[in-house]
Design a protein around this motif. Structure first.
Motif, PDB file in Angstrom:
ATOM      1  N   GLY A   1      38.252  49.177  38.008  1.00 24.66           N
ATOM      2  CA  GLY A   1      38.396  47.891  37.347  1.00 24.66           C
ATOM      3  C   GLY A   1      37.114  47.095  37.219  1.00 24.66           C
ATOM      4  O   GLY A   1      37.123  46.008  36.646  1.00 24.66           O
ATOM      5  N   ARG A   2      36.001  47.613  37.741  1.00 20.19           N
ATOM      6  CA  ARG A   2      34.722  46.928  37.585  1.00 20.19           C
ATOM      7  C   ARG A   2      34.060  47.366  36.278  1.00 20.19           C
ATOM      8  O   ARG A   2      34.399  48.398  35.695  1.00 20.19           O
ATOM      9  CB  ARG A   2      33.801  47.244  38.764  1.00 20.19           C
ATOM     10  CG  ARG A   2      34.307  46.731  40.103  1.00 20.19           C
ATOM     11  CD  ARG A   2      34.428  45.225  40.157  1.00 20.19           C
ATOM     12  NE  ARG A   2      33.139  44.572  39.989  1.00 20.19           N
ATOM     13  CZ  ARG A   2      32.315  44.292  40.980  1.00 20.19           C
ATOM     14  NH1 ARG A   2      32.630  44.615  42.227  1.00 20.19           N
ATOM     15  NH2 ARG A   2      31.168  43.672  40.741  1.00 20.19           N
ATOM     16  N   VAL A   3      33.097  46.578  35.823  1.00 24.55           N
ATOM     17  CA  VAL A   3      32.413  46.851  34.556  1.00 24.55           C
ATOM     18  C   VAL A   3      31.088  47.558  34.862  1.00 24.55           C
ATOM     19  O   VAL A   3      30.268  47.048  35.635  1.00 24.55           O
ATOM     20  CB  VAL A   3      32.164  45.555  33.778  1.00 24.55           C
ATOM     21  CG1 VAL A   3      31.399  45.842  32.483  1.00 24.55           C
ATOM     22  CG2 VAL A   3      33.495  44.864  33.456  1.00 24.55           C
TER      23      VAL A   3
ATOM     24  N   ARG B   1      30.697  40.250  39.108  1.00 26.08           N
ATOM     25  CA  ARG B   1      31.862  39.560  38.556  1.00 26.08           C
ATOM     26  C   ARG B   1      31.564  38.068  38.374  1.00 26.08           C
ATOM     27  O   ARG B   1      30.952  37.448  39.258  1.00 26.08           O
ATOM     28  CB  ARG B   1      33.059  39.744  39.486  1.00 26.08           C
ATOM     29  CG  ARG B   1      33.585  41.156  39.519  1.00 26.08           C
ATOM     30  CD  ARG B   1      34.781  41.290  40.438  1.00 26.08           C
ATOM     31  NE  ARG B   1      34.400  41.092  41.834  1.00 26.08           N
ATOM     32  CZ  ARG B   1      35.267  41.071  42.846  1.00 26.08           C
ATOM     33  NH1 ARG B   1      36.560  41.209  42.598  1.00 26.08           N
ATOM     34  NH2 ARG B   1      34.857  40.905  44.078  1.00 26.08           N
ATOM     35  N   PRO B   2      31.981  37.480  37.257  1.00 27.78           N
ATOM     36  CA  PRO B   2      31.767  36.038  37.063  1.00 27.78           C
ATOM     37  C   PRO B   2      32.500  35.245  38.148  1.00 27.78           C
ATOM     38  O   PRO B   2      33.672  35.505  38.430  1.00 27.78           O
ATOM     39  CB  PRO B   2      32.378  35.776  35.677  1.00 27.78           C
ATOM     40  CG  PRO B   2      32.466  37.109  35.015  1.00 27.78           C
ATOM     41  CD  PRO B   2      32.655  38.107  36.104  1.00 27.78           C
TER      42      PRO B   2
ATOM     43  N   ILE C   1      41.296  37.296  39.308  1.00 27.43           N
ATOM     44  CA  ILE C   1      41.051  38.640  39.849  1.00 27.43           C
ATOM     45  C   ILE C   1      41.538  39.700  38.876  1.00 27.43           C
ATOM     46  O   ILE C   1      40.856  40.704  38.624  1.00 27.43           O
ATOM     47  CB  ILE C   1      41.741  38.800  41.217  1.00 27.43           C
ATOM     48  CG1 ILE C   1      41.087  37.888  42.257  1.00 27.43           C
ATOM     49  CG2 ILE C   1      41.688  40.253  41.682  1.00 27.43           C
ATOM     50  CD1 ILE C   1      41.829  37.837  43.585  1.00 27.43           C
ATOM     51  N   GLN C   2      42.722  39.484  38.326  1.00 26.05           N
ATOM     52  CA  GLN C   2      43.326  40.448  37.405  1.00 26.05           C
ATOM     53  C   GLN C   2      42.457  40.681  36.182  1.00 26.05           C
ATOM     54  O   GLN C   2      42.462  41.769  35.603  1.00 26.05           O
ATOM     55  CB  GLN C   2      44.711  39.941  36.987  1.00 26.05           C
ATOM     56  CG  GLN C   2      45.573  40.959  36.262  1.00 26.05           C
ATOM     57  CD  GLN C   2      46.957  40.402  36.006  1.00 26.05           C
ATOM     58  OE1 GLN C   2      47.117  39.307  35.450  1.00 26.05           O
ATOM     59  NE2 GLN C   2      47.973  41.141  36.413  1.00 26.05           N
ATOM     60  N   HIS C   3      41.667  39.690  35.805  1.00 25.78           N
ATOM     61  CA  HIS C   3      40.849  39.799  34.601  1.00 25.78           C
ATOM     62  C   HIS C   3      39.354  39.889  34.910  1.00 25.78           C
ATOM     63  O   HIS C   3      38.519  39.522  34.085  1.00 25.78           O
ATOM     64  CB  HIS C   3      41.150  38.638  33.661  1.00 25.78           C
ATOM     65  CG  HIS C   3      42.547  38.693  33.097  1.00 25.78           C
ATOM     66  ND1 HIS C   3      43.619  38.121  33.741  1.00 25.78           N
ATOM     67  CD2 HIS C   3      43.048  39.283  31.990  1.00 25.78           C
ATOM     68  CE1 HIS C   3      44.723  38.344  33.031  1.00 25.78           C
ATOM     69  NE2 HIS C   3      44.396  39.042  31.971  1.00 25.78           N
ATOM     70  N   GLY C   4      39.038  40.380  36.104  1.00 25.25           N
ATOM     71  CA  GLY C   4      37.662  40.759  36.396  1.00 25.25           C
ATOM     72  C   GLY C   4      36.768  39.680  36.948  1.00 25.25           C
ATOM     73  O   GLY C   4      35.559  39.893  37.083  1.00 25.25           O
TER      74      GLY C   4
ATOM     75  N   LYS D   1      34.317  37.912  27.919  1.00 23.17           N
ATOM     76  CA  LYS D   1      32.960  37.902  27.386  1.00 23.17           C
ATOM     77  C   LYS D   1      31.932  37.764  28.511  1.00 23.17           C
ATOM     78  O   LYS D   1      30.873  38.401  28.492  1.00 23.17           O
ATOM     79  CB  LYS D   1      32.813  36.759  26.385  1.00 23.17           C
ATOM     80  CG  LYS D   1      31.529  36.806  25.579  1.00 23.17           C
ATOM     81  CD  LYS D   1      31.597  35.852  24.401  1.00 23.17           C
ATOM     82  CE  LYS D   1      30.339  35.961  23.541  1.00 23.17           C
ATOM     83  NZ  LYS D   1      30.402  35.109  22.347  1.00 23.17           N
ATOM     84  N   MET D   2      32.240  36.963  29.502  1.00 25.91           N
ATOM     85  CA  MET D   2      31.326  36.753  30.618  1.00 25.91           C
ATOM     86  C   MET D   2      31.218  37.985  31.513  1.00 25.91           C
ATOM     87  O   MET D   2      30.208  38.186  32.192  1.00 25.91           O
ATOM     88  CB  MET D   2      31.787  35.559  31.456  1.00 25.91           C
ATOM     89  CG  MET D   2      31.768  34.242  30.727  1.00 25.91           C
ATOM     90  SD  MET D   2      32.348  32.880  31.760  1.00 25.91           S
ATOM     91  CE  MET D   2      30.964  32.691  32.848  1.00 25.91           C
ATOM     92  N   SER D   3      32.261  38.799  31.540  1.00 23.67           N
ATOM     93  CA  SER D   3      32.285  39.966  32.422  1.00 23.67           C
ATOM     94  C   SER D   3      31.315  41.052  31.983  1.00 23.67           C
ATOM     95  O   SER D   3      30.949  41.920  32.772  1.00 23.67           O
ATOM     96  CB  SER D   3      33.696  40.546  32.490  1.00 23.67           C
ATOM     97  OG  SER D   3      34.026  41.217  31.273  1.00 23.67           O
TER      98      SER D   3
END
Length: 422
Positions: free
Chosen positions: A43-45, A189-190, A226-229, A332-334
């Motif tokens: 789940g990380r970018v 993560r933001p 958390i669910q959205h990064g 977008k920030m992620s």
């Protein structure tokens, strides 16, 4: 389009206009890179492109249980005219065969085992029959490379495996592990500051005096972030005091990439949120009021490069506002780069269901109605969960949301509708 709301306040805009204004200012900074264990990478970018440092597999291997053979030795084999081959050993799992296979020979092998030199195919056990301990008959021919994976068939050395900006999935973890890559460069993560406001709000882990409400919105937002990064940063509960709120927001702006405030966004004598947020501009508040229900009192602002959102205090409105306006900015920030093929498609899972009861709505605003999904008469049906937007139980019971368009006065019972699943 600007709409005048029922309280006489101008400035209420459509959902589309609000999102346009918000994203227009979303010139967010590029996240830093950190290295984490592969165990934590789901789940990380991904922060860097990753190329294969080696071939996978790095040896020729079998995809079947059978015998490694020279394919030419099986040409023309049939059940009535089988090919006779001598069995010269077995390819042991996890080891390379010690000897090659010569003309007229074969070697027993299992799925994943290494082919011996000289062999170029595998004939399945089902297409052989034993003659004695040292020989078999092949009853069906195999072609070159049949039932075989060659070196680099999965991943080729130097091949681009994963691109920067990709959201890491379980299968991506497997690919990285197969290459021996267990330290993963990911984007930070933001950090999202969460502030609850209101004289009536008390901590959830303490007593609840009569007339007070336990803080639940911060936990709801924590889960959504958390669910959205994002990485939630809880800033506590702030009373209806503009000086105190200004101090907490200032601290949040110094620590975080985004600030989300719940409560204090509607029109009222204790609602200082808009003025406090606007004081940290430019550009300051760019949206205050959106023609959606629930969630109309939304505030969206930018304090320099930091987005600041003021969400209504009711839990249902918090979820709707987050999904419609906060989530796109957080994405977008992620640093995540969605697949071009998915551009324009909703990131929310949807199903089609038949509406059990009619829904009425006021024209000029989108309405978001919670529904429970049920299977009846062989089809999926959606039953509306009616109740005020302050009732957390309606969210717990519901499976998703049905959207009533702004140009509609409702949806009649029996219509097929699209349900956005939670």
């Amino acid at each position: 389009m600007t709409i005048k709301d029922m309280l006489g306040r101008s400035g209420v805009v459509s959902k589309e206009e609000a999102l346009r204004r918000i994203l227009e200012h979303a010139a967010v900074s590029v996240p830093g890179i950190e290295n984490i264990s592969i165990h934590e990478s789901l789940g990380r970018v991904l922060g860097e492109d990753i190329d294969a440092p080696a071939d996978v597999p790095d040896f020729v291997r079998s995809t079947m249980d059978g015998y490694a053979v020279r394919s030419a030795d099986t040409f023309g084999a049939t059940e009535s005219m089988p090919a006779l081959l001598a069995v010269v050993g077995e390819s042991v799992m996890g080891e390379l065969p010690e000897r090659p296979v010569s003309k007229g020979e074969c070697m027993k092998i299992y799925t994943g085992g290494a082919l011996p030199p000289g062999a170029d195919a595998v004939v399945m056990f089902e297409h052989t029959q034993p003659v004695d301990l040292d020989s078999i008959e092949v009853t069906k021919p195999v072609g070159p490379l049949e039932n075989v994976i060659q070196i680099g068939d999965d991943l080729r050395r130097g091949e681009r495996v994963l691109c920067k900006g990709r959201l890491i999935r379980p299968q991506d973890m497997a690919a990285l592990a197969s290459l021996g890559i267990t330290s993963i460069p990911v984007l930070e993560r933001p950090r999202v500051a969460i502030i609850s406001t209101g004289n009536e709000i008390v901590p959830s882990d303490g007593p609840q005096p009569r007339g007070r409400v336990r803080d639940s919105n911060s936990y709801y937002l924590e889960g959504l972030v958390i669910q959205h990064g994002g990485l939630p940063v809880r800033m506590g509960i702030v009373r209806d005091d503009p000086a105190q709120l200004r101090g907490v927001v200032r601290s949040a702006l110094e620590q975080c990439h985004m600030v989300v405030i719940t409560g204090g966004s509607s029109v009222g004598s204790f609602d200082y949120t808009e003025k406090v947020i606007d004081s940290f501009g430019p550009p300051g508040v760019i949206v205050h009021g959106v023609s959606v229900k629930p969630g109309k009192p939304l505030i969206a602002a930018w304090a320099g490069s930091v987005p600041v959102f003021g969400l209504p205090g009711h839990p249902v409105a918090v979820g709707i506002s987050f999904d419609l306006f906060v989530r796109p900015v957080l994405l977008k920030m992620s640093g995540e780069v969605p697949s071009p093929a998915l551009e324009g498609l909703s990131p929310v899972r949807t199903v089609r269901a038949r509406l059990q009861r009619g829904i009425s709505s006021g024209p000029g605003r989108e309405e978001y109605v919670r529904v429970v999904l049920e299977r009846k008469d062989g089809e999926l049906q959606a039953r509306p969960v009616f109740g005020a937007s302050g009732l957390i139980s309606t969210l717990v019971k519901a499976d998703g949301i049905v959207v009533v368009p702004a140009d509609s006065i409702g949806i009649e019972a029996g219509r097929e509708v699209e349900v956005r699943l939670f």
